[in-house]
Enzyme design. Structure first.
Site, mmCIF file in Angstrom:
data_model
loop_
_atom_site.group_PDB
_atom_site.id
_atom_site.type_symbol
_atom_site.label_atom_id
_atom_site.label_comp_id
_atom_site.label_asym_id
_atom_site.label_seq_id
_atom_site.Cartn_x
_atom_site.Cartn_y
_atom_site.Cartn_z
ATOM 1 N N ASP A 41 91.476 -84.216 40.574
ATOM 2 C CA ASP A 41 92.016 -83.235 39.617
ATOM 3 C C ASP A 41 93.326 -82.629 40.105
ATOM 4 O O ASP A 41 94.327 -82.612 39.390
ATOM 5 C CB ASP A 41 91.029 -82.076 39.398
ATOM 6 C CG ASP A 41 89.863 -82.471 38.508
ATOM 7 O OD1 ASP A 41 89.997 -83.434 37.734
ATOM 8 O OD2 ASP A 41 88.810 -81.805 38.598
ATOM 9 N N ARG A 122 86.675 -67.839 47.196
ATOM 10 C CA ARG A 122 87.717 -67.823 46.170
ATOM 11 C C ARG A 122 88.674 -66.639 46.257
ATOM 12 O O ARG A 122 89.888 -66.811 46.134
ATOM 13 C CB ARG A 122 87.111 -67.934 44.759
ATOM 14 C CG ARG A 122 86.476 -69.297 44.459
ATOM 15 C CD ARG A 122 87.445 -70.442 44.688
ATOM 16 N NE ARG A 122 86.902 -71.726 44.264
ATOM 17 C CZ ARG A 122 86.380 -72.639 45.080
ATOM 18 N NH1 ARG A 122 86.316 -72.410 46.372
ATOM 19 N NH2 ARG A 122 85.936 -73.786 44.625
ATOM 20 N N ASP A 151 84.700 -70.052 39.027
ATOM 21 C CA ASP A 151 85.834 -70.037 39.964
ATOM 22 C C ASP A 151 87.142 -69.620 39.289
ATOM 23 O O ASP A 151 87.959 -68.932 39.891
ATOM 24 C CB ASP A 151 85.981 -71.403 40.632
ATOM 25 C CG ASP A 151 84.857 -71.669 41.624
ATOM 26 O OD1 ASP A 151 84.308 -70.682 42.169
ATOM 27 O OD2 ASP A 151 84.513 -72.843 41.849
ATOM 28 N N SER A 203 79.570 -82.903 41.691
ATOM 29 C CA SER A 203 80.725 -82.067 42.009
ATOM 30 C C SER A 203 80.349 -81.185 43.206
ATOM 31 O O SER A 203 79.347 -80.471 43.179
ATOM 32 C CB SER A 203 81.072 -81.234 40.775
ATOM 33 O OG SER A 203 81.789 -80.098 41.164
HETATM 34 N N1 ARG Z 1 77.609 -71.992 41.300
HETATM 35 C C1 ARG Z 1 78.339 -71.610 42.471
HETATM 36 C C2 ARG Z 1 79.298 -70.517 42.129
HETATM 37 O O1 ARG Z 1 79.565 -70.254 41.000
HETATM 38 C C3 ARG Z 1 79.019 -72.793 43.124
HETATM 39 C C4 ARG Z 1 80.240 -73.261 42.433
HETATM 40 C C5 ARG Z 1 80.813 -74.453 43.067
HETATM 41 N N2 ARG Z 1 82.181 -74.612 42.658
HETATM 42 C C6 ARG Z 1 82.761 -75.770 42.421
HETATM 43 N N3 ARG Z 1 84.004 -75.765 42.068
HETATM 44 N N4 ARG Z 1 82.102 -76.904 42.487
HETATM 45 O O2 ARG Z 1 79.817 -69.893 43.008
#
Ligand code: ARG
Length: 436
Positions: A41, A122, A151, A203
């Site tokens: 991406d 993040r 995110d 992912s």
């Molecule tokens: N569900 C978790 C969260 O919202 C993990 C997210 C993982 N992020 C990703 N870009 N794969 O923090």
């Protein structure tokens, strides 16, 4: 065929204003700081932004302890794809001290399951993006988050809070390219596609505090995750047959030693993760309430968090009063929610941290845990601040310090309202039935 985003999509229908004040105006994008992971991406994005916006790109890649990542390769790839500057920041120290340690002091777990490793990372990544965007003269920050996740909220909330001048570009929300179209775009633009064109089964996001897998077969809630999901933690059935004891030392809420050996926090987190991995510790299967309304299933592997949060909770409960212990839980839930929801910069988080620091002043001592085939169990603890006196606790005589003879008096007063309520209400019911 590749469908490019129509730029006016950034505007709501019939309006001249963008949907959010901080979204980039396509005509004003000059120099872009792209948060770059090296994956498909963000690699496609690196070229796409140059092409679409005729913009210069500076990439930023942040090391938060992602196991097995080769950051030199990532940075080299960014340069090859035309980044004017490719910045790598090793932020492990800052992540450990300013984010993970706060989470430990707050026993932070979202939805009784998720120790927030991504959510903690993040705001730091976004803060670094702001700093480096300013330093390198960028007007826009671009990221690879989708429009369905948490995110995007965390990154945009942080950038907008820290620098209202900076604009945001989130190409994945706009370009409507399928994975196959992205691969075709990559081919056309000379972008190397790691691991062939097979769609990766899941992912993944990871750092020193944990790893998540989403998507693919995991979306079938009714099926157990396949063994291949577990790339970090040994499956408990394959973990050693012998249990292992580990003694975790804390000072004012901060883990400082393992089995008596003093360690810097980053190294301690890494060692705890290794121990946990070996014993199959920290596997979590969670259907999660995302901020954007969706319920999504995640499989987490959180060996370090499973060990250190278990030890911290045990020690903290020993040195705190019943009132502190009951009260702190409600604050912990609030803290975890704020972090999860990307509101790291809400003043309430700092307020709560002040309480967490205060409560952790006396969280000094040691907890011994038993690790065995997926379980982490506290088996011993000691602290000079323990609110515990063996002679008081013992079933034997405690002498004059604790008068058992005084207990009935305590019980009488303590239960006064409970007993009275029962009497008053049953009496009232009798009168009501007489009146009928
Ligand atoms: N569900 C978790 C969260 O919202 C993990 C997210 C993982 N992020 C990703 N870009 N794969 O923090």
């Amino acid at each position: 065929m590749i469908v490019h985003a129509r730029l006016p999509d950034l505007m709501p229908p019939g309006s001249d204003n963008p949907i959010a004040s901080y979204l980039a105006d396509p005509d004003e994008v000059g120099r872009v700081l792209l948060l770059y992971s090296g994956g498909l991406d963000t690699s496609v994005m690196l070229r796409w932004i140059q092409e679409k916006y005729d913009a210069e790109i500076v990439t930023l890649t942040v090391h938060l302890g992602q196991p097995g990542e080769d950051f030199d390769v990532v940075v080299g790839k960014a340069r090859d794809l035309g980044a004017t500057d490719a910045i790598l920041v090793d932020a492990r120290e800052e992540f450990a001290h300013d984010y993970v340690l706060r989470a430990i002091k707050a026993n932070a777990v979202y939805g009784d399951a998720y120790p927030l490793f991504t959510a903690l990372g993040r705001p730091l990544i976004a803060k670094l993006a702001v700093e480096h965007a300013r330093r390198t003269g960028c007007d826009t920050v671009a990221h690879g988050c989708t429009g369905k996740g948490n995110d995007q909220v965390r990154i945009e909330a942080t950038v907008a809070a820290l620098d209202p001048e900076l604009k945001i570009l989130a190409p994945v929300r706009e370009w409507s390219m399928s994975r196959d179209e992205e691969i075709a775009y990559a081919r056309e633009h000379g972008i190397p596609v790691k691991g062939g064109t097979e769609a990766p089964p899941y992912s993944i996001d990871d750092n020193v505090w944990g790893r998540s897998s989403e998507g693919g077969e995991i979306e079938d809630l009714d099926a157990a995750p396949r063994d291949e999901v577990f790339q970090l933690v040994t499956r408990p059935e394959e973990a050693p047959d012998e249990p292992q004891l580990v003694r975790v030392g804390f000072e004012r809420g901060c883990p400082v030693a393992l089995d008596g050996e003093r360690l810097e926090l980053v190294e301690l987190l890494e060692r705890a993760a290794d121990l946990g991995r070996r014993h199959g510790v920290g596997i979590v299967d969670h259907v999660e309430d995302r901020i954007v309304g969706l319920k999504i299933r995640d499989v987490y592997e959180v060996p370090a968090a499973a060990i250190l949060l278990t030890a911290h909770r045990d020690l903290e409960a020993l040195v705190s009063t019943i009132h502190q212990n009951n009260f702190k839980r409600t604050l912990e839930d609030k803290w975890a929610y704020l972090c999860y929801a990307g509101l790291w910069h809400d003043p309430l988080r700092a307020d709560l941290d002040a309480y967490m620091d205060s409560a952790n002043e006396v969280v000094t001592g040691e907890v011994t845990l038993k690790l065995y085939k997926g379980s982490v169990t506290p088996v011993a603890r000691r602290s000079r601040y323990a609110l515990y006196d063996r002679s008081l606790a013992s079933f034997g005589e405690s002498g004059a310090q604790f008068s058992q003879a005084a207990s009935p008096g305590f019980i009488e007063l303590f239960t006064l309202q409970t007993r009275m309520a029962r009497r008053v209400r049953s009496g009232a019911e009798d009168t009501e039935s007489e009146e009928r």
